[in-house]
Design an enzyme around this catalytic site. Structure first.
Site, PDB file in Angstrom:
ATOM      1  N   ALA A 193     -22.247  15.650   5.924  1.00  0.00           N
ATOM      2  CA  ALA A 193     -21.557  15.216   6.710  1.00  0.00           C
ATOM      3  C   ALA A 193     -21.988  13.704   7.564  1.00  0.00           C
ATOM      4  CB  ALA A 193     -20.816  15.840   7.858  1.00  0.00           C
ATOM      5  N   GLY A 248     -27.423   8.025  10.796  1.00  0.00           N
ATOM      6  CA  GLY A 248     -29.040   8.401  11.244  1.00  0.00           C
ATOM      7  C   GLY A 248     -29.509   9.191   9.714  1.00  0.00           C
ATOM      8  N   HIS A 249     -28.298   9.972   9.590  1.00  0.00           N
ATOM      9  CA  HIS A 249     -29.054  10.310   7.779  1.00  0.00           C
ATOM     10  C   HIS A 249     -29.949   9.261   7.288  1.00  0.00           C
ATOM     11  CE1 HIS A 249     -26.349  13.666   8.929  1.00  0.00           C
ATOM     12  NE2 HIS A 249     -26.758  14.626   9.066  1.00  0.00           N
ATOM     13  N   MET A 255     -27.539  18.794   6.812  1.00  0.00           N
ATOM     14  CA  MET A 255     -26.038  19.781   6.612  1.00  0.00           C
ATOM     15  C   MET A 255     -25.401  18.193   5.552  1.00  0.00           C
ATOM     16  SD  MET A 255     -26.568  22.731   9.399  1.00  0.00           S
ATOM     17  CE  MET A 255     -26.102  21.883  10.669  1.00  0.00           C
TER      18      MET A 255
HETATM   19  O1  PAF Z   1     -31.096  18.708  11.266  1.00  0.00           O
HETATM   20  C1  PAF Z   1     -29.985  19.496  10.642  1.00  0.00           C
HETATM   21  O2  PAF Z   1     -28.499  19.110   9.493  1.00  0.00           O
HETATM   22  C2  PAF Z   1     -30.004  20.736   9.992  1.00  0.00           C
HETATM   23  O3  PAF Z   1     -30.746  21.491  11.524  1.00  0.00           O
HETATM   24  C3  PAF Z   1     -31.223  21.247   8.682  1.00  0.00           C
HETATM   25  C4  PAF Z   1     -33.030  20.808   9.350  1.00  0.00           C
HETATM   26  C5  PAF Z   1     -31.093  20.125   7.806  1.00  0.00           C
HETATM   27  C6  PAF Z   1     -32.180  22.426   8.703  1.00  0.00           C
HETATM   28  O4  PAF Z   1     -30.799  23.561   8.259  1.00  0.00           O
END
Ligand code: PAF
Length: 282
Positions: A34, A38-39, A32
Protein backbone atom coordinates in the site's frame (compact mmCIF):
# COMPACT_ATOMS: atom_id res chain seq x y z
CA UNK A 1 10.64 -4.54 -18.50
CA UNK A 2 8.70 -5.36 -15.32
CA UNK A 3 10.49 -5.30 -11.98
CA UNK A 4 11.99 -8.73 -11.19
CA UNK A 5 10.31 -10.44 -8.22
CA UNK A 6 11.19 -13.37 -6.00
CA UNK A 7 8.92 -15.12 -3.51
CA UNK A 8 11.30 -17.36 -1.57
CA UNK A 9 14.24 -16.67 0.74
CA UNK A 10 16.31 -19.07 -1.38
CA UNK A 11 15.73 -17.07 -4.57
CA UNK A 12 16.25 -13.76 -2.78
CA UNK A 13 19.61 -14.89 -1.41
CA UNK A 14 20.69 -16.30 -4.77
CA UNK A 15 20.17 -12.90 -6.43
CA UNK A 16 21.69 -10.88 -3.57
CA UNK A 17 24.73 -13.18 -3.42
CA UNK A 18 25.24 -12.82 -7.18
CA UNK A 19 25.28 -9.04 -6.80
CA UNK A 20 27.65 -9.30 -3.87
CA UNK A 21 30.10 -11.38 -5.89
CA UNK A 22 30.05 -8.53 -8.41
CA UNK A 23 31.12 -6.20 -5.60
CA UNK A 24 27.75 -4.40 -5.40
CA UNK A 25 26.33 -2.86 -2.24
CA UNK A 26 22.77 -3.92 -1.33
CA UNK A 27 20.12 -1.64 0.19
CA UNK A 28 16.87 -3.00 1.59
CA UNK A 29 13.47 -1.41 2.27
CA UNK A 30 10.99 -3.66 4.10
CA UNK A 31 7.34 -2.59 3.61
CA UNK A 32 3.84 -3.89 4.07
CA UNK A 33 2.78 -2.55 0.67
CA UNK A 34 0.00 0.00 0.00
CA UNK A 35 2.92 2.20 -0.91
CA UNK A 36 2.90 5.98 -0.83
CA UNK A 37 5.42 8.78 -1.26
CA UNK A 38 6.88 8.03 2.19
CA UNK A 39 7.93 4.54 1.09
CA UNK A 40 9.25 5.80 -2.24
CA UNK A 41 11.46 8.27 -0.41
CA UNK A 42 12.92 5.32 1.53
CA UNK A 43 13.57 3.46 -1.73
CA UNK A 44 15.26 6.51 -3.28
CA UNK A 45 17.38 7.03 -0.16
CA UNK A 46 18.44 3.37 -0.24
CA UNK A 47 19.34 3.89 -3.92
CA UNK A 48 21.60 6.82 -3.03
CA UNK A 49 23.48 4.66 -0.54
CA UNK A 50 23.57 1.30 -2.35
CA UNK A 51 24.00 -0.10 -5.87
CA UNK A 52 20.96 -2.38 -5.81
CA UNK A 53 17.78 -1.87 -3.80
CA UNK A 54 15.55 -4.73 -2.70
CA UNK A 55 12.02 -3.90 -1.50
CA UNK A 56 9.99 -6.47 0.41
CA UNK A 57 6.20 -6.38 0.52
CA UNK A 58 4.76 -8.53 3.28
CA UNK A 59 1.74 -7.76 5.43
CA UNK A 60 3.01 -9.27 8.65
CA UNK A 61 0.20 -10.92 10.63
CA UNK A 62 2.29 -11.01 13.82
CA UNK A 63 2.28 -7.23 14.23
CA UNK A 64 -1.51 -6.88 14.15
CA UNK A 65 -3.56 -7.36 17.32
CA UNK A 66 -6.70 -9.54 17.27
CA UNK A 67 -8.91 -6.45 16.99
CA UNK A 68 -6.73 -4.76 14.35
CA UNK A 69 -7.01 -4.38 10.59
CA UNK A 70 -4.86 -7.28 9.26
CA UNK A 71 -7.61 -8.66 6.98
CA UNK A 72 -8.63 -5.19 5.78
CA UNK A 73 -5.08 -3.83 5.41
CA UNK A 74 -4.84 -2.49 1.82
CA UNK A 75 -3.11 -4.88 -0.61
CA UNK A 76 -2.14 -3.46 -4.03
CA UNK A 77 0.68 -5.64 -5.31
CA UNK A 78 0.58 -4.65 -8.97
CA UNK A 79 0.43 -0.89 -8.34
CA UNK A 80 3.10 -1.21 -5.62
CA UNK A 81 5.51 -2.97 -7.97
CA UNK A 82 5.17 -0.21 -10.56
CA UNK A 83 5.82 2.43 -7.89
CA UNK A 84 8.95 0.81 -6.47
CA UNK A 85 10.30 0.17 -9.93
CA UNK A 86 9.82 3.88 -10.70
CA UNK A 87 11.68 4.75 -7.50
CA UNK A 88 14.66 2.69 -8.63
CA UNK A 89 14.28 -0.72 -6.92
CA UNK A 90 16.05 -3.62 -8.64
CA UNK A 91 14.13 -6.49 -7.02
CA UNK A 92 10.94 -7.09 -5.04
CA UNK A 93 10.68 -9.82 -2.42
CA UNK A 94 7.04 -10.95 -2.09
CA UNK A 95 6.98 -13.86 0.35
CA UNK A 96 3.85 -15.78 1.33
CA UNK A 97 2.89 -16.08 5.00
CA UNK A 98 4.07 -19.73 4.90
CA UNK A 99 7.47 -18.67 3.54
CA UNK A 100 8.04 -16.38 6.53
CA UNK A 101 6.23 -18.43 9.19
CA UNK A 102 6.30 -22.08 8.07
CA UNK A 103 4.44 -24.70 10.07
CA UNK A 104 6.18 -25.21 13.40
CA UNK A 105 7.55 -21.66 13.53
CA UNK A 106 8.21 -20.68 17.19
CA UNK A 107 10.64 -17.78 17.63
CA UNK A 108 9.66 -14.28 18.78
CA UNK A 109 12.09 -11.38 19.16
CA UNK A 110 11.44 -9.01 22.06
CA UNK A 111 13.34 -5.78 22.62
CA UNK A 112 13.03 -5.06 26.36
CA UNK A 113 11.76 -1.76 27.65
CA UNK A 114 11.69 -0.03 24.25
CA UNK A 115 8.50 -1.91 23.35
CA UNK A 116 6.64 -0.90 26.51
CA UNK A 117 5.67 2.82 26.34
CA UNK A 118 3.69 4.75 23.70
CA UNK A 119 2.28 2.35 21.07
CA UNK A 120 3.42 -0.60 23.19
CA UNK A 121 0.74 0.23 25.78
CA UNK A 122 -2.06 0.24 23.21
CA UNK A 123 -0.80 -2.44 20.82
CA UNK A 124 0.50 -5.27 23.01
CA UNK A 125 2.70 -7.65 21.00
CA UNK A 126 2.98 -5.24 18.06
CA UNK A 127 6.69 -4.49 18.39
CA UNK A 128 7.52 -8.14 19.06
CA UNK A 129 5.80 -8.85 15.73
CA UNK A 130 7.76 -6.08 14.01
CA UNK A 131 11.11 -7.10 15.53
CA UNK A 132 10.53 -10.74 14.64
CA UNK A 133 9.69 -10.10 10.99
CA UNK A 134 12.41 -7.49 10.52
CA UNK A 135 15.02 -9.86 12.00
CA UNK A 136 13.86 -12.54 9.58
CA UNK A 137 13.78 -10.17 6.59
CA UNK A 138 17.23 -8.74 7.35
CA UNK A 139 18.64 -12.27 7.67
CA UNK A 140 16.98 -13.27 4.43
CA UNK A 141 18.11 -10.22 2.45
CA UNK A 142 21.70 -10.10 3.73
CA UNK A 143 21.70 -6.41 2.80
CA UNK A 144 24.41 -3.91 3.70
CA UNK A 145 21.86 -1.36 4.84
CA UNK A 146 18.14 -1.08 5.47
CA UNK A 147 16.04 2.09 5.52
CA UNK A 148 13.12 2.81 7.89
CA UNK A 149 11.03 5.97 8.29
CA UNK A 150 11.15 8.21 11.35
CA UNK A 151 7.36 8.44 11.24
CA UNK A 152 7.38 5.10 13.08
CA UNK A 153 10.04 6.41 15.44
CA UNK A 154 9.52 3.82 18.19
CA UNK A 155 9.77 1.09 15.56
CA UNK A 156 13.04 2.61 14.31
CA UNK A 157 14.52 2.58 17.84
CA UNK A 158 13.35 -1.01 18.41
CA UNK A 159 14.96 -2.12 15.14
CA UNK A 160 18.24 -0.28 15.80
CA UNK A 161 18.50 -1.90 19.24
CA UNK A 162 17.62 -5.36 17.93
CA UNK A 163 20.18 -5.17 15.13
CA UNK A 164 22.86 -4.07 17.62
CA UNK A 165 21.94 -6.72 20.21
CA UNK A 166 21.74 -9.58 17.69
CA UNK A 167 24.84 -8.56 15.68
CA UNK A 168 22.82 -8.38 12.47
CA UNK A 169 25.34 -7.01 9.95
CA UNK A 170 23.14 -4.32 8.37
CA UNK A 171 23.41 -0.57 8.86
CA UNK A 172 20.02 0.88 9.86
CA UNK A 173 19.29 4.21 8.19
CA UNK A 174 16.48 6.47 9.49
CA UNK A 175 14.65 8.68 6.97
CA UNK A 176 12.75 11.88 7.84
CA UNK A 177 8.93 11.75 7.78
CA UNK A 178 7.31 12.62 4.45
CA UNK A 179 4.28 14.90 4.83
CA UNK A 180 1.26 15.82 2.71
CA UNK A 181 1.08 19.52 1.73
CA UNK A 182 -1.11 20.22 4.80
CA UNK A 183 1.40 18.57 7.14
CA UNK A 184 -0.23 15.17 7.68
CA UNK A 185 2.43 12.45 7.84
CA UNK A 186 2.22 10.08 4.85
CA UNK A 187 0.76 6.73 5.93
CA UNK A 188 -0.98 3.79 4.26
CA UNK A 189 -3.76 4.26 6.82
CA UNK A 190 -4.53 7.79 5.51
CA UNK A 191 -6.44 5.98 2.76
CA UNK A 192 -9.04 5.01 5.39
CA UNK A 193 -9.88 8.67 6.10
CA UNK A 194 -13.20 9.60 4.54
CA UNK A 195 -14.66 13.08 3.83
CA UNK A 196 -14.35 15.35 6.86
CA UNK A 197 -11.96 12.93 8.58
CA UNK A 198 -9.15 13.95 6.24
CA UNK A 199 -9.65 17.60 7.29
CA UNK A 200 -9.63 16.63 10.96
CA UNK A 201 -6.40 14.66 10.48
CA UNK A 202 -4.33 17.76 9.69
CA UNK A 203 -5.04 19.02 13.21
CA UNK A 204 -2.56 16.42 14.49
CA UNK A 205 0.65 17.84 12.94
CA UNK A 206 -0.55 21.40 13.53
CA UNK A 207 -1.13 20.69 17.21
CA UNK A 208 2.31 19.11 17.57
CA UNK A 209 3.96 22.13 15.93
CA UNK A 210 2.08 24.55 18.21
CA UNK A 211 3.02 22.55 21.33
CA UNK A 212 6.65 22.36 20.27
CA UNK A 213 6.77 26.14 19.89
CA UNK A 214 5.47 26.54 23.44
CA UNK A 215 7.83 23.86 24.76
CA UNK A 216 10.75 25.79 23.30
CA UNK A 217 9.47 28.88 25.08
CA UNK A 218 9.82 27.01 28.36
CA UNK A 219 6.20 26.00 29.11
CA UNK A 220 5.76 22.98 31.36
CA UNK A 221 5.75 19.81 29.22
CA UNK A 222 3.12 17.87 31.20
CA UNK A 223 0.73 20.81 31.01
CA UNK A 224 1.36 21.17 27.27
CA UNK A 225 0.66 17.47 26.76
CA UNK A 226 -2.68 17.81 28.59
CA UNK A 227 -3.53 20.84 26.48
CA UNK A 228 -2.62 19.00 23.27
CA UNK A 229 -4.99 16.12 24.05
CA UNK A 230 -7.83 18.60 24.63
CA UNK A 231 -7.12 20.38 21.35
CA UNK A 232 -7.28 17.10 19.41
CA UNK A 233 -10.49 15.98 21.11
CA UNK A 234 -12.15 19.38 20.64
CA UNK A 235 -11.26 19.33 16.93
CA UNK A 236 -12.78 16.03 15.91
CA UNK A 237 -10.40 13.32 17.18
CA UNK A 238 -12.54 10.61 18.74
CA UNK A 239 -9.74 9.38 21.00
CA UNK A 240 -6.14 10.09 21.97
CA UNK A 241 -4.03 7.06 22.93
CA UNK A 242 -1.09 9.23 23.98
CA UNK A 243 0.49 12.61 23.55
CA UNK A 244 3.82 12.66 25.39
CA UNK A 245 7.22 14.32 25.41
CA UNK A 246 9.93 11.67 25.60
CA UNK A 247 13.60 11.16 24.89
CA UNK A 248 14.30 10.30 21.27
CA UNK A 249 17.24 8.21 22.47
CA UNK A 250 15.54 5.74 24.82
CA UNK A 251 11.89 6.89 25.05
CA UNK A 252 12.24 7.81 28.73
CA UNK A 253 9.80 10.51 29.91
CA UNK A 254 11.04 14.07 29.33
CA UNK A 255 10.32 16.70 31.99
CA UNK A 256 12.49 19.33 30.28
CA UNK A 257 13.51 19.95 26.70
CA UNK A 258 16.99 18.85 25.65
CA UNK A 259 18.50 18.19 22.25
CA UNK A 260 16.96 14.70 22.00
CA UNK A 261 13.43 15.43 23.20
CA UNK A 262 10.60 14.44 20.86
CA UNK A 263 6.85 14.83 21.01
CA UNK A 264 4.94 11.62 20.25
CA UNK A 265 1.20 11.27 19.61
CA UNK A 266 -1.36 8.67 18.56
CA UNK A 267 -5.03 9.43 18.09
CA UNK A 268 -8.19 8.09 16.56
CA UNK A 269 -10.55 9.57 14.01
CA UNK A 270 -13.40 7.08 13.92
CA UNK A 271 -11.89 3.70 13.03
CA UNK A 272 -8.54 5.15 11.88
CA UNK A 273 -5.54 5.39 14.18
CA UNK A 274 -2.94 8.02 13.25
CA UNK A 275 0.51 8.43 14.77
CA UNK A 276 3.06 11.20 14.46
CA UNK A 277 6.17 12.49 16.19
CA UNK A 278 8.47 15.48 15.90
CA UNK A 279 11.77 16.63 17.32
CA UNK A 280 11.30 19.42 19.84
CA UNK A 281 14.58 21.33 19.67
CA UNK A 282 15.80 22.97 16.42
O1 PAF B 1 6.79 -0.10 8.93
C1 PAF B 1 6.31 -1.09 8.36
O2 PAF B 1 5.74 -1.02 7.27
C2 PAF B 1 6.39 -2.45 9.02
O3 PAF B 1 6.26 -2.35 10.39
C3 PAF B 1 7.67 -3.24 8.65
C4 PAF B 1 8.92 -2.53 9.12
C5 PAF B 1 7.74 -3.43 7.15
C6 PAF B 1 7.64 -4.62 9.30
O4 PAF B 1 6.53 -5.34 8.89
Amino acid sequence: MALPTVRTVKDLRAQVRTWRREGLKIGFVPTMGALHEGHLTLVRLAGEKADKVVVSIFVNPKQFGPEEDFAAYPRKEEADLKLVEGAGAALAFLPSIEEIYPEGYLTTVSVGQLVRPLCGVFRPGHFEGVATVVAKLLNAAEADLAVFGEKDYQQLLVIRQMVKDLNIPAEIVGAPTVREPDGLAASSRNAYLKGDERQIAKVLPRTLIALIKQAREGKELKELARKGRDVLLRNGFTGVDYLEFRSGLDLSTADDVDNDTRLFAAGWIGQTRLIDNMKVSD
